[in-house]
Design a protein around this motif. Sequence first.
Motif, mmCIF file in Angstrom:
data_model
loop_
_atom_site.group_PDB
_atom_site.id
_atom_site.type_symbol
_atom_site.label_atom_id
_atom_site.label_comp_id
_atom_site.label_asym_id
_atom_site.label_seq_id
_atom_site.Cartn_x
_atom_site.Cartn_y
_atom_site.Cartn_z
ATOM 1 N N SER B 277 -25.683 -46.421 6.860
ATOM 2 C CA SER B 277 -26.154 -45.230 7.547
ATOM 3 C C SER B 277 -27.630 -45.030 7.287
ATOM 4 O O SER B 277 -28.041 -44.703 6.180
ATOM 5 C CB SER B 277 -25.374 -44.004 7.070
ATOM 6 N N MET B 278 -28.417 -45.282 8.291
ATOM 7 C CA MET B 278 -29.853 -45.085 8.141
ATOM 8 C C MET B 278 -30.173 -43.630 8.433
ATOM 9 O O MET B 278 -29.625 -43.014 9.344
ATOM 10 C CB MET B 278 -30.605 -46.031 9.075
ATOM 11 N N HIS B 279 -31.089 -43.090 7.635
ATOM 12 C CA HIS B 279 -31.471 -41.707 7.844
ATOM 13 C C HIS B 279 -32.888 -41.635 8.400
ATOM 14 O O HIS B 279 -33.548 -42.658 8.588
ATOM 15 C CB HIS B 279 -31.296 -40.895 6.562
ATOM 16 N N MET B 280 -33.302 -40.415 8.674
ATOM 17 C CA MET B 280 -34.611 -40.225 9.289
ATOM 18 C C MET B 280 -35.728 -40.863 8.474
ATOM 19 O O MET B 280 -36.689 -41.389 9.027
ATOM 20 C CB MET B 280 -34.880 -38.734 9.444
ATOM 21 N N GLY B 281 -35.562 -40.829 7.160
ATOM 22 C CA GLY B 281 -36.579 -41.410 6.286
ATOM 23 C C GLY B 281 -36.723 -42.903 6.490
ATOM 24 O O GLY B 281 -37.802 -43.474 6.325
ATOM 25 N N HIS B 282 -35.627 -43.572 6.853
ATOM 26 C CA HIS B 282 -35.707 -44.999 7.151
ATOM 27 C C HIS B 282 -36.384 -45.260 8.489
ATOM 28 O O HIS B 282 -37.139 -46.213 8.640
ATOM 29 C CB HIS B 282 -34.296 -45.610 7.240
ATOM 30 N N LEU B 283 -36.061 -44.416 9.472
ATOM 31 C CA LEU B 283 -36.465 -44.731 10.844
ATOM 32 C C LEU B 283 -37.872 -44.267 11.200
ATOM 33 O O LEU B 283 -38.533 -44.868 12.038
ATOM 34 C CB LEU B 283 -35.461 -44.144 11.838
ATOM 35 N N LYS B 459 -37.344 -37.530 -2.368
ATOM 36 C CA LYS B 459 -37.299 -38.191 -1.071
ATOM 37 C C LYS B 459 -35.861 -38.404 -0.636
ATOM 38 O O LYS B 459 -34.933 -38.327 -1.438
ATOM 39 C CB LYS B 459 -38.110 -39.493 -1.066
ATOM 40 N N MET B 460 -35.709 -38.646 0.651
ATOM 41 C CA MET B 460 -34.357 -38.756 1.208
ATOM 42 C C MET B 460 -33.605 -39.910 0.563
ATOM 43 O O MET B 460 -34.170 -40.947 0.272
ATOM 44 C CB MET B 460 -34.442 -38.992 2.710
ATOM 45 N N SER B 461 -32.326 -39.712 0.385
ATOM 46 C CA SER B 461 -31.504 -40.739 -0.233
ATOM 47 C C SER B 461 -30.234 -40.938 0.574
ATOM 48 O O SER B 461 -29.526 -39.987 0.903
ATOM 49 C CB SER B 461 -31.142 -40.317 -1.661
ATOM 50 N N ALA B 462 -29.945 -42.213 0.867
ATOM 51 C CA ALA B 462 -28.772 -42.525 1.675
ATOM 52 C C ALA B 462 -27.482 -42.200 0.938
ATOM 53 O O ALA B 462 -26.437 -42.001 1.547
ATOM 54 C CB ALA B 462 -28.783 -44.007 2.065
ATOM 55 N N SER B 463 -27.575 -42.128 -0.392
ATOM 56 C CA SER B 463 -26.349 -41.890 -1.154
ATOM 57 C C SER B 463 -26.109 -40.394 -1.363
ATOM 58 O O SER B 463 -25.088 -40.007 -1.916
ATOM 59 C CB SER B 463 -26.425 -42.603 -2.500
ATOM 60 N N GLN B 464 -27.067 -39.575 -0.939
ATOM 61 C CA GLN B 464 -26.866 -38.134 -1.060
ATOM 62 C C GLN B 464 -26.838 -37.521 0.335
ATOM 63 O O GLN B 464 -27.876 -37.260 0.948
ATOM 64 C CB GLN B 464 -27.983 -37.528 -1.914
ATOM 65 N N GLU B 465 -25.637 -37.343 0.794
ATOM 66 C CA GLU B 465 -25.390 -36.908 2.171
ATOM 67 C C GLU B 465 -26.282 -35.733 2.593
ATOM 68 O O GLU B 465 -26.826 -35.714 3.689
ATOM 69 C CB GLU B 465 -23.903 -36.540 2.317
ATOM 70 N N ASN B 466 -26.435 -34.767 1.707
ATOM 71 C CA ASN B 466 -27.149 -33.561 2.101
ATOM 72 C C ASN B 466 -28.644 -33.602 1.810
ATOM 73 O O ASN B 466 -29.342 -32.607 1.940
ATOM 74 C CB ASN B 466 -26.522 -32.337 1.430
ATOM 75 N N SER B 467 -29.135 -34.768 1.396
ATOM 76 C CA SER B 467 -30.577 -34.872 1.163
ATOM 77 C C SER B 467 -31.319 -35.221 2.446
ATOM 78 O O SER B 467 -32.515 -35.064 2.535
ATOM 79 C CB SER B 467 -30.867 -35.938 0.109
ATOM 80 N N ALA B 475 -25.415 -32.924 16.657
ATOM 81 C CA ALA B 475 -26.262 -31.722 16.751
ATOM 82 C C ALA B 475 -25.783 -30.634 15.797
ATOM 83 O O ALA B 475 -26.587 -29.955 15.143
ATOM 84 C CB ALA B 475 -26.274 -31.214 18.198
ATOM 85 N N LYS B 476 -24.476 -30.499 15.694
ATOM 86 C CA LYS B 476 -23.926 -29.437 14.865
ATOM 87 C C LYS B 476 -24.207 -29.695 13.375
ATOM 88 O O LYS B 476 -24.548 -28.793 12.617
ATOM 89 C CB LYS B 476 -22.414 -29.369 15.113
ATOM 90 N N LYS B 477 -24.053 -30.944 12.997
ATOM 91 C CA LYS B 477 -24.289 -31.312 11.605
ATOM 92 C C LYS B 477 -25.767 -31.122 11.243
ATOM 93 O O LYS B 477 -26.112 -30.688 10.141
ATOM 94 C CB LYS B 477 -23.888 -32.771 11.389
ATOM 95 N N ILE B 478 -26.616 -31.479 12.179
ATOM 96 C CA ILE B 478 -28.057 -31.306 11.957
ATOM 97 C C ILE B 478 -28.357 -29.823 11.735
ATOM 98 O O ILE B 478 -29.080 -29.444 10.808
ATOM 99 C CB ILE B 478 -28.857 -31.865 13.159
ATOM 100 N N GLN B 479 -27.773 -28.993 12.598
ATOM 101 C CA GLN B 479 -27.986 -27.554 12.473
ATOM 102 C C GLN B 479 -27.525 -27.060 11.093
ATOM 103 O O GLN B 479 -28.239 -26.354 10.397
ATOM 104 C CB GLN B 479 -27.217 -26.836 13.580
ATOM 105 N N LYS B 480 -26.334 -27.518 10.712
ATOM 106 C CA LYS B 480 -25.752 -27.054 9.455
ATOM 107 C C LYS B 480 -26.592 -27.514 8.255
ATOM 108 O O LYS B 480 -26.885 -26.744 7.338
ATOM 109 C CB LYS B 480 -24.329 -27.591 9.328
ATOM 110 N N LYS B 481 -26.997 -28.791 8.289
ATOM 111 C CA LYS B 481 -27.772 -29.323 7.159
ATOM 112 C C LYS B 481 -29.090 -28.582 6.995
ATOM 113 O O LYS B 481 -29.486 -28.225 5.881
ATOM 114 C CB LYS B 481 -28.062 -30.812 7.370
ATOM 115 N N ILE B 482 -29.773 -28.353 8.126
ATOM 116 C CA ILE B 482 -31.084 -27.712 8.025
ATOM 117 C C ILE B 482 -30.918 -26.259 7.607
ATOM 118 O O ILE B 482 -31.644 -25.766 6.733
ATOM 119 C CB ILE B 482 -31.860 -27.858 9.352
ATOM 120 N N ARG B 483 -29.925 -25.602 8.203
ATOM 121 C CA ARG B 483 -29.710 -24.194 7.825
ATOM 122 C C ARG B 483 -29.345 -24.069 6.354
ATOM 123 O O ARG B 483 -29.823 -23.184 5.654
ATOM 124 C CB ARG B 483 -28.595 -23.592 8.695
ATOM 125 N N SER B 484 -28.480 -24.956 5.867
ATOM 126 C CA SER B 484 -27.946 -24.802 4.501
ATOM 127 C C SER B 484 -28.827 -25.413 3.429
ATOM 128 O O SER B 484 -28.842 -24.959 2.294
ATOM 129 C CB SER B 484 -26.563 -25.462 4.395
#
Lengths: 585, 585
Positions: B277-283, B459-467, B475-484
């Motif tokens: 799972s690549m995250h924004m920090g990778h891309l 920095k973002m970590s692939a092993s920490q889901e909420n980082s 879209a919903k998950k993005i909203q939740k992560k940023i809000r929380s």
Amino acid sequence: MSLDPNSTPQRLQRPSAGHRTPSTIANELSKLELPPPSNLHLNPVDLVSPMSAISNMSAVSEDTGDISGPEPEAIIAARHKARSESMSEQLSAQLSQMRLPQPERIFGPDEGESDAAREGEGRAVRPEDWEKIYGDDEIPEAVKEPVRMSHSKQASRVNPEDLPKQQTIPEDVEEPPVKSTGVAKEQKITPFDVEGGVDAEGRSLGIDYNKTVQKFGASLISQDLLERFEKVTGVKPHPLLRRGTFFSHRDLNIILDRYEKGQPFYLYTGRGPSSDSMHMGHLIPFMFTAYLQRTFNVPLVIEITGTMKKIKGKKPLDLLRHYKRMGQDNIKDIIACGFIPEKTYIMSNLRRMGGAFYDNVVLMAKTITLSQSRNVFGFSDADNVGMYHFAAIQATPAFSNSFPQIFGERDDIPCLIPCAIDQDPYFLLTRDAADRLGYKKPALLHSKFLPALQGANTKMSASQENSAIFMTDDAKKIQKKIRSHAFSGGRATQEEHRRLGGDPDVDVAYQYISFFEEDDERMNQLAKDYRAGTLSSGEMKDHCIAVIQKIVGDFQTARAAVTDEIVEYFQDPTRKIDPRPVPKA
Amino acid sequence: MSLDPNSTPQRLQRPSAGHRTPSTIANELSKLELPPPSNLHLNPVDLVSPMSAISNMSAVSEDTGDISGPEPEAIIAARHKARSESMSEQLSAQLSQMRLPQPERIFGPDEGESDAAREGEGRAVRPEDWEKIYGDDEIPEAVKEPVRMSHSKQASRVNPEDLPKQQTIPEDVEEPPVKSTGVAKEQKITPFDVEGGVDAEGRSLGIDYNKTVQKFGASLISQDLLERFEKVTGVKPHPLLRRGTFFSHRDLNIILDRYEKGQPFYLYTGRGPSSDSMHMGHLIPFMFTAYLQRTFNVPLVIEITGTMKKIKGKKPLDLLRHYKRMGQDNIKDIIACGFIPEKTYIMSNLRRMGGAFYDNVVLMAKTITLSQSRNVFGFSDADNVGMYHFAAIQATPAFSNSFPQIFGERDDIPCLIPCAIDQDPYFLLTRDAADRLGYKKPALLHSKFLPALQGANTKMSASQENSAIFMTDDAKKIQKKIRSHAFSGGRATQEEHRRLGGDPDVDVAYQYISFFEEDDERMNQLAKDYRAGTLSSGEMKDHCIAVIQKIVGDFQTARAAVTDEIVEYFQDPTRKIDPRPVPKA
């Protein structure tokens, strides 16, 4: 002689008219009748003394008791699982105490031209270092194979200590004959440097291979094993094998088991090109490998490594290209040794690195720790990471799935590696890694060093013109070199020789003949006549000259027939090779 | 936004009817109109304070005086010749005093899941270690580039020390706001671990990039350099560049010179797959690289390394295959970032090792001593030789003749490498080796670490889901992560926020917006309203959510359009790529 090096290439020469593509070559080659291995069944060679034959008998029960049959795979697997974890660390700890040699190339005898060699003893293995491996019962099996036979009880067939200590002097050397008076300097055996011991008065002693094989923890080849080889294959052991040049092994029994059961295996050998001019010492192991291939009728892979000596002076990329060209030249020489073309793949690392092979390089590199590489090869912190990594490159051809065009994805097909004894440490690492990677351990067949013209206590060197017969030497040069430089077991004068007799065992001419002469009776007669003084040193040399001129001449004819197309054929990575054992006739 | 990641792949989707071969794909791709880089010409971004602009002015003369134009090749060559011999030894000696990080992968921010990272600080770079490199004027140029600009005089655009020291607290965290009371624990920056400093009361401080770049001996990107970039290319610097995420460089001026003169160069970046799972920090680094490629219109090579984490547990070959598959998956993500297909070659080492590339691996490995590899990467004796050797694999794409399908045998075409600042040591070795191999030194463009949702000091970590925001989040998950989870620069209560205002500079939502938002006026307005308290923390997050949902959604659309055929097209090593610069319109 079954080892006629030009038999195959001469046939290759026939269909030379017209342009041929690799696939037409393949077609032509597949139709060739290849020379069968010799099938002579003579008596055991006379070099085995009655004494050593008895020793061999006593060693037999231990030998067969421990290694005659393979253990069930399940037991082996369980045992491996239990110990493989800690093995590397133990190996590493063991090796870290030692000063071990630094390799620049693989398998064959040393070029004698490496920097490390010139720098002297700094990186050499001292006997007390090898002792550290051998002397300890707690060391891992990867270093010390199960001691299945009692080396000390079994006399080597050419044990220098058994030689009569009579005075010997080459015909063309002025020094007076002297007696050996004990060991003042221990022998030294590394990939770079092979020297016998030196006595208190500075005179050289022979190399003690019994001692060497003990220290490497391998098994001597017993008379029983030779007889089993002949029984299983129906082929008389090659002179190099039955007369003790290939004298030691690991798991050769397992390979013979597989041959007997019709299970697949393959051969692997190689070369790190470091010289334009290959000498007899380089080629004889390939000739022997060709004999093994024709005897077993199995696939063979030959690795040409990308080893380079220097990076200074020449622009690095040009240096690399120089070694690439040298490698391709060497391949022509190698092909001229007479392999089964359809079953042989020659892989130049610099040309063919990649794919499944590279996968195994990556995996292998992961199993070798820095400590292991440094200690096995004696590297320092100033050495480059390519050198440390090289063991992975040399190990990888020992794993069958490195060659998908032969074995597909099969990773359970072991190989037999003929190599010089000094290369054994590389393959100890490989055998250790095989466990951890879930692959088969390679079996090994170790050779002694082919003596330089100057005598049994040195080895041929490409950088010393007069130490070796080069495969490019013409008949006249061969005659001159042997006449002028071959160490003689004869007496100082003709009169003395006739009266006291000569010593064939230290006579280089006699030994060179013994590498190739199939006829044991003839060897017996030569030795007998020499000892009786009825055969002079000059006459022995003349016999040798004739044999070597024939071998080198035939080789040159075969070499001339190796076209660039044939070189490409052998190196074609897309060419399928059938790995299935051929049922015995 | 010019960085629309799905623009190209969406077009690729169009001709999807019918079976397509790589060559038909190539044909289709060559006809596509690719999106031009944005051509906006706005004012300098507001993040550059007047103070730092003045500092930039004073730094200009030094900057242009030393590196504005390339030195004549003859002078460079002579200088290199004189110093390259001793450089490596000096570098080695210098590095041998240091505890440096151990790499498992390259270029991007850390996964946070490596063993080394978990083992803690043993392998981390301590600030005093970097000091050893930077503090000494006698160190070789390979370590410390000529100090062309005075770092101390020039303020970073996002220097944490310049940030107002106001109280900040994320909305969803219970801890009371506190004041920083000084540095108790220094920041740590390695390929595995990025942590800001910690104050005496255990609270985290930001990462001091000024200090970091000083210690790495690189050059900060000045306002002048940004203006030159825009003048030369006719393209406004990307938000990541003009707002300081890519903040430091080596020889970017030389690349701009070449672009101006129509001389060829190329881009090189890469990835060591270590996560499905690549995250924004990778891309984001790849999105930025795609922007650079479209701006310069030059070839790009992307190396997918064969790095693996473990050999235990899984059968080694299966583990390797797992990483191979992961690499191919990652390639789909990478392609979705929008490169110029005809000018991009993605090379998976495990698939494509060999040929001219391998030649350079061999040469490169010869230039790196054990000391250098150990010290740059912090390896121990128990580490494997593959790790020591890996620097050669990562270095090789920086040499143009590694890619004959692009550059033929030309070895004089430099590259520009966008990478995270922690990867700089790898390329110091590469730059040093380039001299010795007779190749061009790569230029570098360093990024800061993209902050985790939790704040600017991680920095973002692939092993920490909420980082991190993963590229597969809906879209919903993005909203939740940023809000929380997004660290807020707002006040503890709405009332307090309206009265005192928030701090956009530590607000993760604001920072995430700033990575992508082209419109500087909009950024200014957001910051202004936030500081005034008229824009709430929740509103800022909503803006961020919209931006990220758009980016990730567009990415997912693009990703879905990347077929296996397209993946093969990008990896086809036989596909010719035209390296010639395209004249500016």
